[in-house]
Design a protein around this motif. Structure first.
Motif, short mmCIF file in Angstrom:
data_model
loop_
_atom_site.label_atom_id
_atom_site.label_comp_id
_atom_site.label_asym_id
_atom_site.label_seq_id
_atom_site.Cartn_x
_atom_site.Cartn_y
_atom_site.Cartn_z
N VAL A 169 -13.43 -49.57 2.72
CA VAL A 169 -14.38 -49.14 1.70
C VAL A 169 -13.78 -47.97 0.94
N THR A 229 -14.88 -45.30 -2.16
CA THR A 229 -16.07 -44.86 -2.88
C THR A 229 -15.76 -44.31 -4.26
N THR A 230 -14.49 -44.32 -4.63
CA THR A 230 -14.08 -43.88 -5.95
C THR A 230 -13.43 -45.06 -6.67
#
Length: 178
Positions: free
Chosen positions: A170, A172-173
């Motif tokens: 994952v 997140t940016t």
């Protein structure tokens, strides 16, 4: 069927000499959210498919759902494997169709629990594969054996039954364009 059988024989010959060439990374599918429940999945070749959810689940209902594409992939993979095995055995098919259906409980997708408080599974509760095939002058038993061998070889059937390890990374940016 000769083209398929010859291609398979060439591949077997190569992999017999170089088994390390058999294991490879498959072409990834990249899915991008568009809006609402609309998703576009893309192949490296540029092929794009759009999915959406039914109106009852927040979509527009004007595109197939991701679950339908899953079943379509299983059907296409199964039909391909059957055609390959038939060709390998010198069987000229006159007709081949594969239909894959499933029965699902939408409450699992919604994160709901049953009356006892246990989470309801999001995966299909059951699946079925219907194969319709015909080959002139080929006995039914032989065609049934072709289907069974194809199911044994089908990568998607193998993934369903074998449950390969799944890793999830994952970020997140969002990646920055160069």
């Amino acid at each position: 069927p000769q083209d398929i059988a010859q291609a398979m024989q060439r591949a077997v010959s190569v992999f017999a000499r170089r088994p390390d060439l058999g294991l490879h990374d498959d072409v990834a599918a990249r899915a991008s959210w568009q809006h609402g429940a609309r998703i576009v999945a893309a192949h490296a070749s540029g092929t794009r498919i759009e999915s959406d959810m039914p109106v009852e689940l927040g979509g527009t209902g004007d595109r197939p759902s991701p679950g339908w594409f899953f079943r379509a992939g299983i059907a296409a993979c199964t039909a391909t494997a059957i055609a390959m095995v038939a060709a390998e055995q010198g069987i000229a098919l006159d007709h081949l169709e594969v239909e894959v259906g499933s029965r699902s409980d939408t409450r699992g997708l919604l994160g709901m629990r049953d009356a006892d408080g246990a989470p309801i599974g999001a995966c299909p509760a059951s699946m079925h594969v219907d194969v319709m095939l015909h080959a002139q002058d080929v006995e039914d038993d032989r065609l049934h054996a072709v289907v069974q061998e194809a199911l044994r070889r089908s990568p998607m059937q193998g993934a369903l039954l074998g449950q390969p390890p799944l890793t999830v990374d994952v970020a997140t940016t969002p990646a920055r364009a160069a």
